[in-house]
Write a protein that holds these residues in place. Structure first.
Motif, PDB file in Angstrom:
ATOM      1  N   GLU A 226       0.948  -1.096  -0.060  1.00 56.16           N
ATOM      2  CA  GLU A 226      -0.087   0.129   0.023  1.00 56.16           C
ATOM      3  C   GLU A 226       0.986   1.229   0.013  1.00 56.16           C
ATOM      4  O   GLU A 226       0.651   2.256  -0.690  1.00 56.16           O
ATOM      5  CB  GLU A 226      -0.969  -0.018   1.159  1.00 56.16           C
ATOM      6  N   SER A 229       2.644   1.603  -3.489  1.00 56.74           N
ATOM      7  CA  SER A 229       1.719   2.146  -4.252  1.00 56.74           C
ATOM      8  C   SER A 229       1.531   3.721  -4.089  1.00 56.74           C
ATOM      9  O   SER A 229       1.541   4.438  -5.192  1.00 56.74           O
ATOM     10  CB  SER A 229       0.642   1.471  -4.169  1.00 56.74           C
ATOM     11  N   SER A 235      -0.788   6.918  -5.647  1.00 58.70           N
ATOM     12  CA  SER A 235      -2.034   6.580  -5.495  1.00 58.70           C
ATOM     13  C   SER A 235      -2.248   5.181  -4.666  1.00 58.70           C
ATOM     14  O   SER A 235      -1.177   4.435  -4.831  1.00 58.70           O
ATOM     15  CB  SER A 235      -2.926   6.278  -6.708  1.00 58.70           C
ATOM     16  N   TRP A 236      -3.322   5.155  -3.891  1.00 51.77           N
ATOM     17  CA  TRP A 236      -3.415   3.955  -2.946  1.00 51.77           C
ATOM     18  C   TRP A 236      -3.770   2.749  -3.510  1.00 51.77           C
ATOM     19  O   TRP A 236      -3.764   1.654  -3.169  1.00 51.77           O
ATOM     20  CB  TRP A 236      -4.217   4.323  -1.595  1.00 51.77           C
ATOM     21  N   SER A 237      -4.058   3.007  -4.955  1.00 49.11           N
ATOM     22  CA  SER A 237      -5.014   1.814  -5.842  1.00 49.11           C
ATOM     23  C   SER A 237      -4.251   0.817  -6.728  1.00 49.11           C
ATOM     24  O   SER A 237      -4.591   0.012  -7.195  1.00 49.11           O
ATOM     25  CB  SER A 237      -6.178   2.444  -6.802  1.00 49.11           C
ATOM     26  N   LYS A 239      -1.878  -1.390  -5.114  1.00 47.10           N
ATOM     27  CA  LYS A 239      -1.272  -2.125  -4.293  1.00 47.10           C
ATOM     28  C   LYS A 239      -1.007  -3.521  -4.719  1.00 47.10           C
ATOM     29  O   LYS A 239      -0.041  -4.303  -4.368  1.00 47.10           O
ATOM     30  CB  LYS A 239      -2.184  -2.180  -2.847  1.00 47.10           C
TER      31      LYS A 239
END
Lengths: 318, 283
Positions: A226, A229, A235-237, A239
């Motif tokens: 996480e 990323s 961005s957290w998306s 991962k």
């Protein structure tokens, strides 16, 4: 039973079994054949799912809420456990536990991060994120073990060392650095096992050993997927993608020579058969301590330094 | 009738390029902290420290070496060790391309330069990080150069110094970068057994895995003024605790107050201090 998203087919099969059981108790119909079929379908499905796990799915497994934690293994593998508290300087860190125990009649020092089993306990254990006191307590216990010539076992399971104001005030960096430095030269056998999450310096802070091992469905690397990323992809998306790129699985780590051994988990992961997992781990520890005891302390230390000194990849031009 | 009492007589910018009173690039420097200007030469002669506010501008190995080694004479060691993208790491850009870009723009091979020379006639091996190379991140080359620097120091019985300036581990080398913490700490135990001094100088910034390994393991840990030094970055801490951080948090003075630094040294005084300390160690 709690199911992860990729275990959905299993969840459906279990639901069908329950439905059948309900029906049979209401209508007095014999459904044992259908149930047997479904159970065998569950085994096949489980084996299929678990033989093709993606790196991200392994990360999810390593964090499964029913996964056994350090205290569970202590209870199952050892006798006569006496927990020892405190770093003798600031406080006792509940995210890092340790104490004296007997492994098959042999005295050992056992140390590990501990996560909580429910919301209240998770807070008390700070989600397995130790403060500097935790690392200093761990080192204090290791020094006791060294003094009395008993092997040290560490169980690693942390999303990272705690990032907080007090942690910085009391020197999180120094505490971890000191452990690395001191663990290198411990005169007794040291075995480290990643039993869940092996995140970065927080994991490495109790991770310098003659044998560093990982349970099959764990991960160990420099940063969580996480955070990776969020930093590299902003961005957290990403991962899943980060987990892939980081090559953080036990299989990867062992192929790189960064861990010495991978300990197989029961099909379905450690949480599907915790007792079986504990039995496997116990046998591994007994065997490995036996091997390490045959090496004299100076050679053991030399080999430890040699092993870590070799880690890295680079080109060397003429 | 128009009410304006002045009026542009001709349109457009009329000064020709030749007539412009613009200073050529690189003569003037504006301090990022106090905005005072000085000439680049003045700044250079003051060890890249602002003459007005004492702000320590970030500099790299080549500048530190010029500042510290007598007559700027030193031998660069292990320059043949170069990074390799073994994992084929790909985020928004391939790691391989990042390496090539960094090498092109900096003229360096990686984030660590090792030099051997003398400080006021006292021999020393200095490993200095380059923040301009991928944020001074610690990968395999950084670890290997430290390891070899230590071997060199032991072989020639010389003191060893690391100047840290790094955002931490290099994520694109994944667990290999993590293990550089173990590797460098292991090598430092060998230096300690040889009873050779190890001086750790932390400069702005020193964070993450670098702080949690060699930067904190000096016989003496020293720092430049107001350097950011910590394990977790301030942004991460702020997001975790959801509170503002106190003023001066994780700066050199904060670390000195909490007992993690032996002293803070102005860069203009660094060479003098180092020769004092080295004399004490080796005499």
């Amino acid at each position: 039973m709690q199911f992860l998203d990729f275990e959905k087919p299993l969840e459906d099969l279990y639901a069908q079994i329950n439905k059948l059981k309900d029906m049979s108790s209401k209508n007095q119909v014999d459904v044992s054949n259908s149930i047997r079929e479904l159970e065998s379908a569950i085994e096949t499905t489980r084996t299929n799912i678990y033989s093709n796990l993606t790196p991200w799915q392994k990360v999810q497994l390593s964090r499964h809420p029913e996964r056994p934690y350090t205290l569970y293994y202590i209870e199952k593998m050892f006798t006569g456990f006496n927990e020892l508290y405190g770093d003798r300087q600031v406080k006792d860190d509940k995210a890092m536990i340790g104490g004296m125990a007997m492994l098959n009649g042999m005295p050992v020092m056992i140390i590990g991060q501990q996560k909580g089993i429910n919301t209240k306990m998770r807070q008390m254990r700070n989600f397995g994120m130790a403060n500097p006191e935790g690392y200093r307590k761990a080192l204090r216990l290791m020094k006791i073990a060294e003094k009395f010539n008993h092997p040290i076992i560490t169980l690693i399971d942390t999303p990272g060392a705690y990032p907080g104001i007090e942690a910085e005030e009391r020197g999180q960096g120094e505490a971890i650095a000191r452990n690395l430095f001191e663990m290198v030269n411990l005169r007794v056998p040291v075995i480290c096992v990643v039993i869940g999450e092996g995140a970065s310096g927080g994991a490495l802070g109790i991770g310098i050993g003659d044998r560093v091992c990982m349970l099959e469905n764990t991960w160990y690397t420099v940063i969580s997927p996480e955070s990776c990323s969020s930093i590299l992809w902003r961005s957290w998306s990403f991962k899943e993608k980060a987990a892939e790129q980081l090559k953080l699985t036990s299989e990867n780590m062992s192929s790189f020579g960064l861990v010495d051994e991978v300990i197989p988990e029961p099909v379905g992961g450690a949480h599907s058969n915790p007792e079986g997992m504990a039995t496997t781990l116990k046998a591994f520890l007994i065997k490995t301590i036996g091997e390490l005891n045959k090496i004299d302390p100076d050679t053991r230390i030399e080999q430890r330094i040699e092993k870590f000194s070799k880690m890295g990849f680079y080109e060397e031009a003429e | 009738m128009s009410s304006t009492w002045f009026r542009r007589m001709k349109k457009g910018i009329l000064t020709s390029t030749d007539e412009k009173l613009e200073a050529p690039d690189g003569i003037w420097h504006k301090c990022p902290e106090c905005k005072a200007t000085s000439t680049v030469k003045e700044l250079h002669d003051n060890a890249y420290v602002c003459l007005k506010c004492n702000y320590h501008n970030r500099i790299n190995a080549v500048e530190y070496f010029e500042l510290l080694f007598d007559n700027n004479e030193y031998e660069a060691l292990f320059e043949n060790i170069k990074p390799r993208d073994m994992l084929g790491f790909l985020d928004l850009k391939p790691y391989d391309a990042r390496l090539k870009d960094a090498q092109r723009t900096t003229g360096l091979t990686d984030a660590m330069t090792v030099g051997v020379g003398t400080i006021n006639n006292q021999e020393i091996v200095i490993a200095c990080m380059n923040f301009n190379f991928i944020g001074g991140s610690m990968g395999s080359v950084v670890g290997e150069k430290i390891a070899r620097g230590i071997d060199f120091a032991i072989l020639h019985k010389m003191p060893f110094m690391i100047i840290s300036k790094s955002g931490g581990a290099r994520m694109m080398e994944s667990a290999f970068s993590l293990m550089q913490m173990a590797k460098t700490s292991a090598k430092l135990t060998q230096l300690a057994k040889a009873r050779l001094p190890y001086i750790s100088l932390m400069t702005d910034p020193t964070t993450g895995g670098v702080t949690a390994s060699y930067a904190m393991l000096g016989d003496i840990n020293i720092a430049e003024p107001k350097a950011l030094i910590g394990f977790a970055g301030p942004r991460v801490i702020k997001e975790t605790i959801k509170k503002d951080l106190p003023a001066g948090f994780q700066r050199s003075d904060f670390l000195l107050e909490h007992g993690f630094l032996d002293f803070i040294v102005d860069r203009t005084n660094l060479k003098y201090k180092l020769s004092q300390v080295l004399e004490w160690f080796v005499k």
